[in-house]
Design a protein around this motif. Structure first.
Motif, PDB file in Angstrom:
ATOM      1  N   VAL A  37      -8.482   5.562  -9.121  1.00 28.95           N
ATOM      2  CA  VAL A  37      -8.110   4.238  -8.638  1.00 28.95           C
ATOM      3  C   VAL A  37      -9.310   3.551  -7.986  1.00 28.95           C
ATOM      4  N   VAL A  38     -10.186   4.340  -7.368  1.00 32.93           N
ATOM      5  CA  VAL A  38     -11.384   3.782  -6.730  1.00 32.93           C
ATOM      6  C   VAL A  38     -12.270   3.113  -7.781  1.00 32.93           C
ATOM      7  N   LEU A  69     -10.575  -0.102  -9.194  1.00 30.60           N
ATOM      8  CA  LEU A  69     -10.736  -1.237  -8.273  1.00 30.60           C
ATOM      9  C   LEU A  69     -12.169  -1.762  -8.302  1.00 30.60           C
ATOM     10  N   LEU A 126      -0.965   2.778  -3.990  1.00 31.08           N
ATOM     11  CA  LEU A 126      -2.408   2.555  -4.075  1.00 31.08           C
ATOM     12  C   LEU A 126      -3.125   3.161  -2.869  1.00 31.08           C
ATOM     13  N   ALA A 127      -2.522   3.024  -1.689  1.00 29.49           N
ATOM     14  CA  ALA A 127      -3.134   3.587  -0.478  1.00 29.49           C
ATOM     15  C   ALA A 127      -3.233   5.105  -0.579  1.00 29.49           C
ATOM     16  N   GLY A 169      -5.920   5.869  -3.163  1.00 26.91           N
ATOM     17  CA  GLY A 169      -7.226   5.530  -2.608  1.00 26.91           C
ATOM     18  C   GLY A 169      -7.718   6.587  -1.636  1.00 26.91           C
ATOM     19  N   LEU A 175     -11.341   6.457  -0.205  1.00 29.14           N
ATOM     20  CA  LEU A 175     -11.410   5.041   0.160  1.00 29.14           C
ATOM     21  C   LEU A 175     -10.563   4.811   1.406  1.00 29.14           C
ATOM     22  N   SER A 176     -11.143   4.190   2.416  1.00 31.07           N
ATOM     23  CA  SER A 176     -10.402   3.923   3.650  1.00 31.07           C
ATOM     24  C   SER A 176      -9.333   2.864   3.405  1.00 31.07           C
ATOM     25  N   GLY A 177      -8.348   2.826   4.274  1.00 30.02           N
ATOM     26  CA  GLY A 177      -7.279   1.830   4.169  1.00 30.02           C
ATOM     27  C   GLY A 177      -7.784   0.396   4.152  1.00 30.02           C
ATOM     28  N   LEU A 234      -9.631  -0.294   0.836  1.00 30.88           N
ATOM     29  CA  LEU A 234      -8.679  -0.410  -0.267  1.00 30.88           C
ATOM     30  C   LEU A 234      -7.983  -1.760  -0.229  1.00 30.88           C
ATOM     31  N   GLN A 240     -10.282  -4.475  -1.433  1.00 25.98           N
ATOM     32  CA  GLN A 240     -10.508  -4.398  -2.882  1.00 25.98           C
ATOM     33  C   GLN A 240      -9.278  -4.890  -3.640  1.00 25.98           C
ATOM     34  N   VAL A 241      -8.094  -4.468  -3.230  1.00 24.91           N
ATOM     35  CA  VAL A 241      -6.866  -4.883  -3.909  1.00 24.91           C
ATOM     36  C   VAL A 241      -6.652  -6.381  -3.754  1.00 24.91           C
TER      37      VAL A 241
END
Length: 194
Positions: free
Chosen positions: A70-71, A74, A100-101, A104, A109-111, A114, A117-118
């Protein structure tokens, strides 16, 4: 799809197992591969998503996002590949931000990263359900909205359309979806005419 994506554009489909078959003349398909008994020869989905960006795609489609890839999806969506897409499993469109969280976090990927990016790359979520007879249909369409609070960006998917809702008052997300369609579809029609 051919009517919406100009024939000159390259679509790169990345999947665990080949299932997508877009009716388009310029498609490149990449499929992940497991390693042998010693673990050699593996080609992971995450690596394929990264490599797809080197193929000069106009659009990247990831067949199913189940983990840290997912990283990379994105990243692809935030590097000028407008109109790209990915599939993710969630119970409903409203639960996509939580899914997604979680994915991620698997990718480190930090909250807040993420959410940023989203918010910059995903505009529409289409929920698909399977009927009792096994056929799939679009069950809901939602738009990604953000609000800023003390913790940063809060992502939500607001309903824009629900299958079988009838002629009731349009949901709040409908105006956002209509605006997105008005701004995006004329550009598609213009590029088709060229």
């Amino acid at each position: 799809m051919l009517g919406l994506v100009p024939a000159r554009e390259r679509i790169v489909c990345v999947e665990d197992s080949p299932e997508l078959a877009p009716a388009h003349p310029h498609v490149v398909r990449l499929a992940a591969r497991g390693g042998n008994s010693e673990g050699a020869g593996e080609v992971a989905l995450r690596e394929l998503v990264r490599q797809s960006l080197r193929m000069r795609p106009d659009r990247v489609v990831v067949g199913e996002v189940r983990g840290a890839e997912v990283v990379d999806l994105l990243a692809a969506l935030n590097t000028g590949h407008d109109g790209s897409a990915g599939t993710i499993h969630a119970n409903s469109a409203a639960e996509v931000p939580a899914r997604l969280a979680a994915l991620g976090a698997l990718g480190g990927l930090s909250g807040p990263a993420l959410a940023a990016q989203v918010a910059a790359s995903i505009h529409v979520v289409i929920g698909v359900r399977r009927d009792l007879d096994g056929r799939r249909h679009v069950a809901e369409i939602g738009v990604v909205t953000t609000t800023r609070d003390a913790a940063g960006l809060d992502l939500r998917v607001e309903p824009a359309w629900t299958h079988g809702a009838g002629d009731t008052e349009p949901p709040a997300g409908r105006k956002v979806l209509d605006s997105l369609l008005r701004t995006r579809l004329p550009a598609v029609a213009e590029t088709e005419a060229r």
